[in-house]
Design a protein around this motif. Structure first.
Motif, PDB file in Angstrom:
ATOM      1  N   ILE A  88       0.840  -1.206   0.000  1.00 45.29           N
ATOM      2  CA  ILE A  88       0.000   0.000   0.000  1.00 45.29           C
ATOM      3  C   ILE A  88       0.876   1.257   0.000  1.00 45.29           C
ATOM      4  O   ILE A  88       0.634   2.211  -0.754  1.00 45.29           O
ATOM      5  N   ILE A  89       1.897   1.253   0.840  1.00 40.66           N
ATOM      6  CA  ILE A  89       2.815   2.393   0.925  1.00 40.66           C
ATOM      7  C   ILE A  89       3.485   2.657  -0.417  1.00 40.66           C
ATOM      8  O   ILE A  89       3.597   3.808  -0.866  1.00 40.66           O
ATOM      9  N   VAL A  90       3.937   1.598  -1.071  1.00 41.58           N
ATOM     10  CA  VAL A  90       4.633   1.740  -2.352  1.00 41.58           C
ATOM     11  C   VAL A  90       3.689   2.250  -3.442  1.00 41.58           C
ATOM     12  O   VAL A  90       4.066   3.107  -4.250  1.00 41.58           O
ATOM     13  N   VAL A  91       2.467   1.739  -3.467  1.00 40.50           N
ATOM     14  CA  VAL A  91       1.493   2.194  -4.479  1.00 40.50           C
ATOM     15  C   VAL A  91       1.201   3.685  -4.304  1.00 40.50           C
ATOM     16  O   VAL A  91       1.233   4.460  -5.272  1.00 40.50           O
ATOM     17  N   ILE A  98       4.558  10.519  -9.311  1.00 39.46           N
ATOM     18  CA  ILE A  98       4.154  10.862 -10.681  1.00 39.46           C
ATOM     19  C   ILE A  98       3.279  12.110 -10.718  1.00 39.46           C
ATOM     20  O   ILE A  98       3.511  13.028 -11.515  1.00 39.46           O
ATOM     21  N   VAL A  99       2.271  12.165  -9.845  1.00 34.38           N
ATOM     22  CA  VAL A  99       1.279  13.250  -9.944  1.00 34.38           C
ATOM     23  C   VAL A  99       1.249  14.178  -8.734  1.00 34.38           C
ATOM     24  O   VAL A  99       0.457  15.115  -8.698  1.00 34.38           O
ATOM     25  N   SER A 100       2.060  13.972  -7.726  1.00 35.51           N
ATOM     26  CA  SER A 100       2.124  14.833  -6.540  1.00 35.51           C
ATOM     27  C   SER A 100       0.794  14.897  -5.786  1.00 35.51           C
ATOM     28  O   SER A 100      -0.015  15.812  -5.974  1.00 35.51           O
ATOM     29  N   LEU A 101       0.572  13.918  -4.933  1.00 36.43           N
ATOM     30  CA  LEU A 101      -0.639  13.866  -4.126  1.00 36.43           C
ATOM     31  C   LEU A 101      -0.602  14.900  -3.002  1.00 36.43           C
ATOM     32  O   LEU A 101       0.464  15.340  -2.582  1.00 36.43           O
ATOM     33  N   ARG A 102      -1.772  15.261  -2.502  1.00 34.78           N
ATOM     34  CA  ARG A 102      -1.846  16.147  -1.342  1.00 34.78           C
ATOM     35  C   ARG A 102      -1.360  15.406  -0.101  1.00 34.78           C
ATOM     36  O   ARG A 102      -1.483  14.186   0.003  1.00 34.78           O
ATOM     37  N   ALA A 103      -0.833  16.169   0.852  1.00 30.44           N
ATOM     38  CA  ALA A 103      -0.291  15.570   2.072  1.00 30.44           C
ATOM     39  C   ALA A 103      -1.342  14.749   2.812  1.00 30.44           C
ATOM     40  O   ALA A 103      -1.040  13.694   3.384  1.00 30.44           O
ATOM     41  N   THR A 104      -2.592  15.215   2.811  1.00 29.24           N
ATOM     42  CA  THR A 104      -3.657  14.488   3.522  1.00 29.24           C
ATOM     43  C   THR A 104      -3.943  13.135   2.885  1.00 29.24           C
ATOM     44  O   THR A 104      -4.263  12.170   3.589  1.00 29.24           O
ATOM     45  N   VAL A 105      -3.811  13.063   1.566  1.00 26.44           N
ATOM     46  CA  VAL A 105      -4.045  11.793   0.871  1.00 26.44           C
ATOM     47  C   VAL A 105      -2.933  10.804   1.216  1.00 26.44           C
ATOM     48  O   VAL A 105      -3.185   9.627   1.487  1.00 26.44           O
ATOM     49  N   LYS A 106      -1.700  11.292   1.233  1.00 24.13           N
ATOM     50  CA  LYS A 106      -0.577  10.423   1.600  1.00 24.13           C
ATOM     51  C   LYS A 106      -0.710   9.950   3.045  1.00 24.13           C
ATOM     52  O   LYS A 106      -0.439   8.780   3.352  1.00 24.13           O
ATOM     53  N   LEU A 107      -1.141  10.850   3.910  1.00 29.51           N
ATOM     54  CA  LEU A 107      -1.315  10.497   5.318  1.00 29.51           C
ATOM     55  C   LEU A 107      -2.376   9.412   5.469  1.00 29.51           C
ATOM     56  O   LEU A 107      -2.207   8.463   6.249  1.00 29.51           O
ATOM     57  N   ASP A 221       9.116   9.346  -2.816  1.00 24.63           N
ATOM     58  CA  ASP A 221       8.250   8.924  -1.709  1.00 24.63           C
ATOM     59  C   ASP A 221       8.036   7.414  -1.728  1.00 24.63           C
ATOM     60  O   ASP A 221       7.785   6.796  -0.691  1.00 24.63           O
ATOM     61  N   THR A 222       8.157   6.818  -2.911  1.00 24.32           N
ATOM     62  CA  THR A 222       8.045   5.362  -3.021  1.00 24.32           C
ATOM     63  C   THR A 222       9.040   4.685  -2.088  1.00 24.32           C
ATOM     64  O   THR A 222       8.713   3.720  -1.392  1.00 24.32           O
ATOM     65  N   GLY A 223      10.270   5.208  -2.059  1.00 26.57           N
ATOM     66  CA  GLY A 223      11.310   4.600  -1.247  1.00 26.57           C
ATOM     67  C   GLY A 223      11.363   5.083   0.181  1.00 26.57           C
ATOM     68  O   GLY A 223      11.459   4.281   1.117  1.00 26.57           O
ATOM     69  N   ASN A 358       5.395  27.696  -2.436  1.00 25.72           N
ATOM     70  CA  ASN A 358       4.586  26.602  -3.012  1.00 25.72           C
ATOM     71  C   ASN A 358       5.347  25.295  -3.025  1.00 25.72           C
ATOM     72  O   ASN A 358       5.361  24.567  -3.991  1.00 25.72           O
ATOM     73  N   GLU A 359       5.961  24.977  -1.898  1.00 23.95           N
ATOM     74  CA  GLU A 359       6.733  23.752  -1.826  1.00 23.95           C
ATOM     75  C   GLU A 359       5.844  22.555  -1.533  1.00 23.95           C
ATOM     76  O   GLU A 359       4.737  22.680  -1.022  1.00 23.95           O
ATOM     77  N   LYS A 360       6.397  21.398  -1.810  1.00 23.71           N
ATOM     78  CA  LYS A 360       5.688  20.133  -1.603  1.00 23.71           C
ATOM     79  C   LYS A 360       6.453  19.272  -0.619  1.00 23.71           C
ATOM     80  O   LYS A 360       7.651  19.206  -0.654  1.00 23.71           O
ATOM     81  N   THR A 361       5.742  18.623   0.283  1.00 25.08           N
ATOM     82  CA  THR A 361       6.402  17.750   1.245  1.00 25.08           C
ATOM     83  C   THR A 361       7.080  16.573   0.534  1.00 25.08           C
ATOM     84  O   THR A 361       6.479  15.973  -0.334  1.00 25.08           O
TER      85      THR A 361
END
Length: 361
Positions: A88-91, A98-107, A221-223, A358-361
């Motif tokens: 799940i983490i890797v997916v 690839i598409v830069s998800l929002r931090a809340t989605v990653k969380l 983030d995959t790794g 406008n940085e990304k985590t």
């Protein structure tokens, strides 16, 4: 520490197979990352590289780790939970690369992965008793074990993710942390956990030649999330089930650099009225770079600190003559690390740089 020959063979093979697969897969993953647009373009001021570099290299680490574990580990229900959560983490990480998800989605993805591991029995069931005069060394967490375990897994996952800011930093720190917990797992006779950590070490070692400065590929983030997740869950299975304060300190010391950096980052952002997930240039590695150090110098300092803390973790778990020997080694290492850091930082001053909006985590 007397181990069966068969276990030693499995440990050696786990490292070797994970290394070879990860090393061989990284160029293939690099080509795939370019095709799907998983490229890190340095458009933000906190970035330290000056040209686009493919990311998603963590996919190679994952493949090496997964195959090695399947081949050599005993696939218990807990190990199943760790592997399913890792998928799940890797997916989620790959999509983010690839598409830069929002931090809340990653969380949310991290919480789901942690919950899957917990459902399969990866639980912190006991905790050290903070009341030193109490007759009991530990406290049974009971119903609190689930939220505390999820908090630990998600926290470590994000901690390793947040230090992935210099070439080879997160990968190298994870290798040292894995080695620390690997040695302790052997000392406390947790052979299956040692195989998991051996596989992780081997996979990271196979990727590091491509990731060390100047990096040819980033793990993304995959790794970084994968490394944090596996370290957190392996420590939960292998260390936290022992009730003493000593064993509790092992994963904390092994992961102290990313954990402390993350705690400082969250506190700093909250005090500045920002979301704790708002990126900035205040991490340890950024501060070292802003002092005028090269990436290699900054990474070497953080490697040294992590290795010293890892050695301390091994010292407090060992006993008898081994502890005396390791303590002497730790003292010499502390002096050497202190001298190295002082010599490296001599003549350098911290000159903070402004962050982008406008940085990304």
């Amino acid at each position: 520490m007397i181990l069966e020959l068969s276990l030693w063979v499995k440990l050696i093979l786990a490292v070797a197979v994970a290394f070879l697969i990860s090393f061989a897969m990284t160029p293939i993953v690099k080509s795939f990352a370019v095709k799907v647009g998983a490229i890190d373009v340095p458009t933000e001021k906190r970035r330290v590289h000056d040209h686009p570099i493919p990311r998603m290299g963590g996919l190679a680490i994952f493949i090496g780790f997964l195959l090695s574990v399947v081949l050599f580990a005993n696939i218990t229900r807990q190990v199943q939970g760790i592997l399913l959560g890792a998928i799940i983490i890797v997916v989620v990480g790959a999509i983010d690369d690839i598409v830069s998800l929002r931090a809340t989605v990653k969380l949310l993805g991290q919480i789901i992965a942690a919950a899957v591991a917990v459902w399969h029995g990866v639980l912190i069931e006991f905790f050290m008793n903070p009341i030193i005069f109490s007759g009991s060394e530990y406290i049974a967490l009971e119903i609190l074990s689930v939220p505390i375990t999820i908090l630990w897994i998600v926290g470590v996952t994000n901690a390793v993710n947040l230090i992935d800011g210099l070439d080879g930093l997160a990968c190298g720190v994870s290798i040292i942390a894995s080695l620390t917990m690997f040695v302790v797992a052997l000392l406390v006779a947790e052979g299956n956990v040692a195989i998991l950590l051996a596989a992780l070490m081997g996979a990271c070692l196979g990727f590091l030649p491509y990731n060390f400065n100047p990096a040819k590929i980033f793990m993304g983030d995959t790794g970084s999330q994968l490394l944090g997740f596996v370290l957190a869950t392996a420590s939960t299975v292998g260390m936290f089930k022992f009730y003493t304060v000593v064993t509790f300190l092992v994963p904390v010391l092994a992961l102290a650099v990313p954990l402390v950096d993350t705690i400082f980052a969250f506190c700093r952002r909250i005090l500045h009225g920002q979301s704790p997930f708002t990126p900035d240039r205040g991490h340890f590695h950024h501060r070292l770079i802003d002092m005028g150090l090269s990436q290699k110098q900054a990474v070497a300092i953080l490697y040294s600190i992590t290795a010293l803390l890892g050695l301390c973790a091994v010292v407090i778990v060992s006993t008898g003559k081994l502890r005396i020997f390791l303590l002497a080694v730790a003292i010499v290492a502390a002096i050497a690390v202190g001298w190295f850091i002082r010599r490296t930082l001599k003549g350098h001053e911290y000159h903070p740089k402004e962050d982008s909006d406008n940085e990304k985590t």
